[in-house]
Write an enzyme that holds these catalytic residues in place. Structure first.
Site, PDB file in Angstrom:
ATOM      1  N   GLU A 132     -99.047  38.954 -55.995  1.00  0.00           N
ATOM      2  CA  GLU A 132     -99.413  38.261 -57.232  1.00  0.00           C
ATOM      3  C   GLU A 132    -100.817  37.690 -57.107  1.00  0.00           C
ATOM      4  OE1 GLU A 132     -97.593  34.489 -59.824  1.00  0.00           O
ATOM      5  OE2 GLU A 132     -96.327  35.569 -58.390  1.00  0.00           O
ATOM      6  N   GLU A 136    -103.728  29.823 -63.475  1.00  0.00           N
ATOM      7  CA  GLU A 136    -102.719  29.020 -64.160  1.00  0.00           C
ATOM      8  C   GLU A 136    -103.318  27.684 -64.567  1.00  0.00           C
ATOM      9  OE1 GLU A 136     -98.460  29.919 -62.308  1.00  0.00           O
ATOM     10  OE2 GLU A 136     -99.939  29.502 -60.747  1.00  0.00           O
TER      11      GLU A 136
END
Length: 258
Positions: A132, A136
């Site tokens: 990943e 964010e």
């Protein structure tokens, strides 16, 4: 020895230069620019009817995904769905992408306990290790964006970077350039972080995600949740430029790095 025609030689060289420099197994996605005139369901899968676990206080719902006026809007709202009191929006690519430049122009949602995310991901559901790469915006402090990456399920590489004016006050450009031997993160065209440690570099081709979700339990990370009305993450553009391909639009980070 037979002479190789110069025209054929030139064509072969051009073909090689246009190909990704180090394509990963399973990477079947090619370069694209998406400006959301419509929601192209041949490219995008809309998450609907489930959640990612007990930490998530909303159910993914197609009703929280909309395209209008050249923008994708992902919403979080007090609309009960599935097992949750709230519903939220997510889209993900149907194909997997490898080394190259990933870019988004987005305006994050406002609200403690919310997470506005642009990331790439692959994992056990796809019969692959959990790899990943993340941008964010955590609702407890939208003046910063969190960078992170996971390799075979191991994270812990978080870095918080300031966003001038705040990530939820206007649109900002976020990009990462993923190569076999390094990963670079950019905000509004400026390099803000670089990773070269092989142990911290994902290697598996991944899908691209955009999501807005909330939590009642991860308050230390995302802030204490307190619903204050419908919240939205807005996206004007998202693009992927395969490593070695020409940049696709003015201002693209790929124009600087490819």
């Amino acid at each position: 020895m037979t002479d190789f025609p110069k025209t054929a030689l030139c064509a072969a060289v051009l073909a090689l230069s246009a190909a990704p420099l180090a394509a990963q197994e399973g990477a079947n996605g090619t370069s694209f620019v998406e400006e959301f005139d419509t929601l192209d369901t041949s490219r995008w899968y809309v998450s609907d009817g489930w959640n990612n676990g007990k930490h998530q206080n909303c159910t993914w719902s197609k009703n929280q995904v909309a395209v209008d006026g050249g923008k994708l809007t992902l919403s979080f709202d007090a609309k009960p769905a599935g097992e949750r009191q709230y519903s939220c929006g997510e889209v993900q690519t149907r194909k997997r992408y490898g080394y190259g430049t990933y870019e988004v122009r987005m305006k994050a949602a406002t609200g403690s306990g919310l997470n506005s995310a642009f990331f790439s991901y692959i994992g056990p559901a796809d019969k692959k290790p959990h790899d990943e790469i993340d941008f964010e915006v955590l609702g407890k402090d939208t003046s910063r964006v969190q960078l992170n990456q996971y390799v075979a399920g191991k994270g812990g590489h978080e870095k918080l970077v300031p966003v001038d004016g705040g990530a939820d006050s206007d649109f900002n450009d976020y990009a990462f350039v993923w190569q076999k031997d390094r990963l670079r993160y950019y905000i509004n065209g400026a390099l803000v972080h670089e990773v070269t440690d092989p142990a911290k570099l994902p290697s598996n081709a991944q899908k691209i995600f955009l999501s807005l979700w909330g939590t009642d339990t991860l308050s230390d990370w995302m802030g204490r949740f307190a619903f204050a009305g419908k919240a939205t993450l807005e996206v004007e553009r998202i693009a992927f430029t395969a490593e070695g391909n020409e940049c696709q639009f003015d201002g693209s980070v790929a124009c600087l790095t490819n």
